[in-house]
Scaffold this active site. Sequence first.
Site, PDB file in Angstrom:
ATOM      1  N   GLY A  87       0.799  -1.216   0.000  1.00 22.65           N
ATOM      2  CA  GLY A  87       0.000   0.000   0.000  1.00 22.65           C
ATOM      3  C   GLY A  87       0.831   1.265   0.000  1.00 22.65           C
ATOM      4  N   TYR A  88       2.131   1.092   0.054  1.00 21.46           N
ATOM      5  CA  TYR A  88       3.091   2.203  -0.001  1.00 21.46           C
ATOM      6  C   TYR A  88       4.231   1.787  -0.920  1.00 21.46           C
ATOM      7  CZ  TYR A  88       6.183   5.906   1.878  1.00 21.46           C
ATOM      8  OH  TYR A  88       7.016   6.986   2.035  1.00 21.46           O
TER       9      TYR A  88
END
Length: 261
Positions: free
Chosen positions: A150-151
């Site tokens: 997610g990053y």
Amino acid sequence: MDLGLRGKRALVTGASKGIGRATAEVLAGEGCGLVLAARGRETLEALAASLRAAHPGLPVDIHVCDLSRTAEQDALCAAWPDVDILVNNAGANPPGTLDAIDDATWRAAWELKVFGFINVTRGLHARMAARGRGVIVNIIGAAGERMNAGYIVGSTGNAALMAFSRALGAAAPDRGIRVVGINPGLVATDRAQMLVRRWAEAEFGDPERWAELPQVRALPFGRMAEAREVGELAAFLASDRAGYISGTVVTIDGGAVNRHG
């Protein structure tokens, strides 16, 4: 502890706020002269004035620049060729998954956080090598150790900068230089607040629920790191007290990167 930095000079990028500002304040307290680099003139001027007032006679200069641009990276190195210490700190990668981050966003982020570090290091490393001394501190980020889909821009870029710091730091002592990295976890800055709010939006559909995120609830000691704690580590690593440390990356996250679940 006197770190022996009095009379030396450090260039700190991304110096106007957060970890960069805290690092500048710690170095100033050690008597280290400063060049403060960032994009915002007003915030840099205000910080410089504050540091000069707190430490009369300390040389504090500013350099307004956009370090995502190669020409401005080169100009920064040319303007301050004699600094003893470089602290690479400018840049912040956006959160998001592979499907959510387009090519332009990847490239724009890495022009600053990855290639900005590399190019400024290249410029000042050559000048330090000519003098046979110098220290480069790269403030990277623990997402390069604990991968997060997610990053993904940050995890991938940080992992690259970790490898860069280790590879260059292994060879640099042959030229009288040390290169080290710092991987902060979550640090109590505006940047961290933005990140956790975006994660909460993605997880719960509500950015105000960030305190419910597992990674926030599981924080060691029940808190994020303070920016000053990262700045103090940077100052120590830049000093002769750490004179046999090169080619390594120090994590400052309370042990969070090695927690599971």
